[in-house]
Design an enzyme around this catalytic site. Sequence first.
Site, short mmCIF file in Angstrom:
data_model
loop_
_atom_site.label_atom_id
_atom_site.label_comp_id
_atom_site.label_asym_id
_atom_site.label_seq_id
_atom_site.Cartn_x
_atom_site.Cartn_y
_atom_site.Cartn_z
N THR A 71 47.43 48.83 48.47
CA THR A 71 48.67 48.08 48.21
C THR A 71 49.41 47.84 49.53
OG1 THR A 71 48.83 48.99 45.99
CG2 THR A 71 50.86 48.11 46.95
N ASN A 150 38.93 43.88 39.36
CA ASN A 150 39.09 45.25 38.85
C ASN A 150 39.12 45.32 37.32
OD1 ASN A 150 41.60 43.87 39.67
ND2 ASN A 150 42.59 45.53 38.59
N GLN A 180 37.41 47.04 45.09
CA GLN A 180 36.42 47.39 44.07
C GLN A 180 34.99 47.06 44.49
OE1 GLN A 180 37.11 49.17 41.46
NE2 GLN A 180 39.33 48.96 41.22
N HIS A 202 40.93 56.15 47.53
CA HIS A 202 40.73 56.89 46.27
C HIS A 202 39.78 56.21 45.30
CE1 HIS A 202 43.54 54.81 43.36
NE2 HIS A 202 44.04 54.35 44.48
N THR A 238 54.11 58.66 61.11
CA THR A 238 53.08 59.66 61.37
C THR A 238 51.94 59.53 60.36
OG1 THR A 238 54.79 61.13 62.19
CG2 THR A 238 52.67 62.15 61.65
N CYS A 324 46.52 49.62 36.53
CA CYS A 324 47.81 49.44 37.19
C CYS A 324 48.85 48.83 36.26
CB CYS A 324 47.66 48.54 38.41
SG CYS A 324 46.65 49.29 39.65
N1 PLP Z 1 43.20 45.98 44.69
C1 PLP Z 1 42.42 46.26 43.64
C2 PLP Z 1 41.36 45.28 43.23
C3 PLP Z 1 42.59 47.46 42.93
O1 PLP Z 1 41.78 47.73 41.88
C4 PLP Z 1 43.60 48.36 43.35
C5 PLP Z 1 43.86 49.60 42.58
O2 PLP Z 1 43.88 49.62 41.36
C6 PLP Z 1 44.39 48.03 44.45
C7 PLP Z 1 44.17 46.83 45.09
C8 PLP Z 1 45.49 48.95 44.94
O3 PLP Z 1 44.94 50.06 45.60
P1 PLP Z 1 45.83 51.35 45.98
O4 PLP Z 1 45.90 52.18 44.75
O5 PLP Z 1 45.06 52.02 47.09
O6 PLP Z 1 47.15 50.87 46.44
#
Ligand code: PLP
Length: 376
Positions: A71, A150, A180, A202, A238, A324
Amino acid sequence: MEHYLDNAATTKPCAEAAEAVVRCMTEQYGNPSSLHRKGLEAQHVMEHARQQVAAALGCKAQELLFTSGATESTNLALRGAAAAHGRKRKKIITSAVEHASVRQTLAQLEQQGFTVVAVAPDADGRYHAEDFLREVDGNTCLISMMLVNNENGYRMPVEETFRGVKRKDPEILTHCDAVQGFLKVPFRTRSLNADLISLSGHKVHALKGAGALYLRQGVRIRPILFGGHQEKSLRPGTESVPLIAAFGAAAEKLSQTVQERYEKAAQLRASLIAQLRTMEGVLIRDIPDASPYVLSISMPGYRSEIILHYLEQREIYISSGSACSKGASSGVLEAFGAKPAEVDSALRISFCAENTEDDIAALVQGLKDARQGLVH
Ligand code: PLP
């Protein structure tokens, strides 16, 4: 026994990532900016991780900035590119099926005077490079397109699109949200023709709170945060050395098995599809060329959340649509042509190489029992 089938939401950290975190907390705990030995040690840990992630992506270590996750990477990529290149050119092209981190960031830029064109898929739920190239004009400063969706695993034609964009106008910056796809779907970074690539730790068996932004050598963006000089002053603050070290360790480990894991995921997905086909009333989004790590299905008449919590009682973990969006529809499946009843009942199953046929069998039985036991 637990059946975790929500790997597009997050993955279980691998042993190597966990060990790296503990080592950074108990031994290598210095601030990488400190001038003494402890600081230098932490800096080495971080630079080693940078090499590991860069090797996994197939780029130079200098081309990677560490962030707090994808993000932040997308925010930095899109807002930073718009600030550096959007003085005269005001048009940004994207797809209508991006993750919220891209969609919402572009909505912010729209409020600041940019015109955002979100290209919809065709009637078959497919994208073609032409659909995007048609939109490219002298006012365009940026294009952003995800590698793998995703919510349904659709693999976007990033290579062809970005190649076409660069051919038309090399000054247009290209950003790919590869969250993804990284270490899951084989791709060649140079062939993506991307100036900017967002990655998340993650989703690849590292930890939440670490990500990276690939910034092709020579590409200029502006920072969106201000303070220190870390990460070439593009990401001040940091660095989280433990999380970065874990990202490096997981990336190195996974980069050795991309093909094997891809085949394992494809096997599991095929097996699940075959078993679901024996059930009535299940709509399977078996998209050709999709990432094998994701399968989207619907059971019209049965709300996603109800099924999800039913399965949860059996320790089977999946998502409703996109993790999300927390139950709220993101609009992505609709854009791909799903009807409202299909969206309300959408379920996302997402694999990792550690999943087994037992997980699939438990899920299929759970879905069958849910259909019999739940009133819809
Ligand atoms: N982009 C995609 C396609 C995702 O699936 C996700 C997480 O669900 C993200 C961006 C965001 O990743 P993060 O959780 O590292 O901010």
